[in-house]
Design a protein around this motif. Sequence first.
Motif, short mmCIF file in Angstrom:
data_model
loop_
_atom_site.label_atom_id
_atom_site.label_comp_id
_atom_site.label_asym_id
_atom_site.label_seq_id
_atom_site.Cartn_x
_atom_site.Cartn_y
_atom_site.Cartn_z
N SER A 207 0.68 -1.13 -0.21
CA SER A 207 0.03 -0.02 0.00
C SER A 207 0.90 1.28 -0.01
CB SER A 207 -0.86 -0.06 1.24
OG SER A 207 -1.71 1.25 1.35
N ALA A 208 1.73 1.18 1.02
CA ALA A 208 2.61 2.42 0.91
C ALA A 208 3.66 2.63 -0.42
CB ALA A 208 3.71 2.31 2.20
N THR A 209 3.91 1.60 -0.90
CA THR A 209 4.60 1.57 -2.44
C THR A 209 3.84 1.99 -3.22
OG1 THR A 209 5.99 -0.34 -1.60
CG2 THR A 209 5.81 0.17 -3.93
N GLY A 210 2.59 1.70 -3.27
CA GLY A 210 1.64 2.01 -4.32
C GLY A 210 1.42 3.40 -4.17
N TYR A 211 1.05 4.09 -3.02
CA TYR A 211 0.92 5.49 -2.91
C TYR A 211 2.32 6.29 -3.10
CZ TYR A 211 -2.99 7.14 -0.53
OH TYR A 211 -4.25 7.69 0.00
N GLY A 212 3.49 5.89 -3.30
CA GLY A 212 4.78 6.36 -3.54
C GLY A 212 4.92 6.52 -4.87
N ARG A 213 4.27 5.45 -5.66
CA ARG A 213 4.25 5.31 -7.10
C ARG A 213 3.38 6.40 -7.83
NH1 ARG A 213 6.67 1.90 -10.91
NH2 ARG A 213 8.16 1.98 -9.29
N VAL A 214 2.26 6.55 -7.37
CA VAL A 214 1.32 7.32 -8.27
C VAL A 214 1.22 8.84 -7.40
CG1 VAL A 214 -0.56 6.78 -6.41
CG2 VAL A 214 -1.15 7.17 -9.13
N TRP A 215 1.77 9.08 -6.35
CA TRP A 215 1.26 10.41 -5.88
C TRP A 215 1.72 11.58 -6.54
CZ3 TRP A 215 3.45 14.40 -2.22
CH2 TRP A 215 4.83 14.23 -1.86
N ARG A 216 2.98 11.52 -7.12
CA ARG A 216 3.37 12.69 -7.88
C ARG A 216 2.42 12.88 -9.45
NH1 ARG A 216 6.37 16.42 -5.40
NH2 ARG A 216 8.12 15.29 -4.01
#
Length: 428
Positions: A207-216
């Motif tokens: 979940s944390a990795t997914g947020y990091g991938r899409v947030w920018r």
Amino acid sequence: MALKRPLPALMGGVSLSVLVSLGALAYQHLRTNALEERLLREVNTLTHAEHPRPVHVTPARPGTFGDAVEALRPALLQQARETPAPSAEEAATRESVTEGRAPVTDLPASNHEALERGRPLMRQVLAATHAESGGLPEDLRPLSGPETSRRDALLQALRHVVEEAALETRLLVSRGEADQAVDTCVDTLALSRELALGGGLLGQRLSATGYGRVWRACADALDAASLARKREAISQLTRLQEGFPPVSLTLHEEAVAAQLHAFRDLLSDEARAQLPPSWFDAPSLPGALSRRLQWRQWVEDADRLLAVADQPAEDRRRSLEALEALKRGEFFRQAEALAVRLSPEDVEALDLRALRSEALIALTEVDVARAERGQWPRALRTRTKSLMLKPVDENEAHIRSCVQGMMPDPLVVTADGPPALQQVRDVP
């Protein structure tokens, strides 16, 4: 005249009394009846647990996220088998394009073709996040059983969907389709949130990795979107943020699963028959006496950890240090449960996910306030005090983190104007 007992007899009586006391104490520590009963209760509770969370769209779809994804499992696994692993160079290019560090034109044609082929399935998975209730397919949960190959294959397929959706968001922004990009990115954030609901520590990490991938890419989409879409996004992002499970629940899942992995052979036949069928097989392991002591220690360690896991970041850091000091002072400790711990890496990843979630909400609120009032707000209205707003001029403001190393590059928000000027970028 009173008879005097010989000293050896007196010492023998004392020794016998001490041995009896120690034996009684050892018996109490080696008894696992209470641990067995507690484990069965917790397995039953967690196995049947539901995962309600705020829905970020209206109307919601009937059913659970897990049921919707289960129906897509064959297609997801087939796509995963047919998709070749990218080279290190290809993966780096995709990441740079997704995060906005490289132009979309750098993306190879093969990536565009793969995205085109996978788009229908990707949209089906994202639509599954519109379900009225959360919860993962059963074999993605820590208590699903000791065999993990099915879990790993499906999680890898879902992780691929997150990466494809993040890239799709970036491509939509580049084509000027900002509102549709927000739709995609919000659903992608929702998918990352779903992985944390009942997925144990592995789910939280993904979940944390997914947020990091899409947030920018999501930040760029939000800044370029229409004012109406921004207003809607504030509500959606807030609901997503409210849906994250507490860390203590995740650690509780891991603690119960760890006990099943390590100690189910110590259960009585009657107790083992009450477990989910996937846990029935329990080969006997050596060292039953020492492992009973270890079982009790694992439960005590987990209880202490769960009691502090949801504290604010600084309080939690001090509490975790105190727990480690307590362990160092205990004698005769057994090997610890490696799965039931909150590593510094996990703490940082979860804190960073929370910060990114807050930053997206703050960015959108600031942009809306500037459009409505003609000036930047004086301060951010975030739950955390670790973000601050610094206007540069009437057309630009920075959102920074006060926590060193958490978000080294501020978000730069520009006032709404022509689409080409509505960008959010990193400042070196």
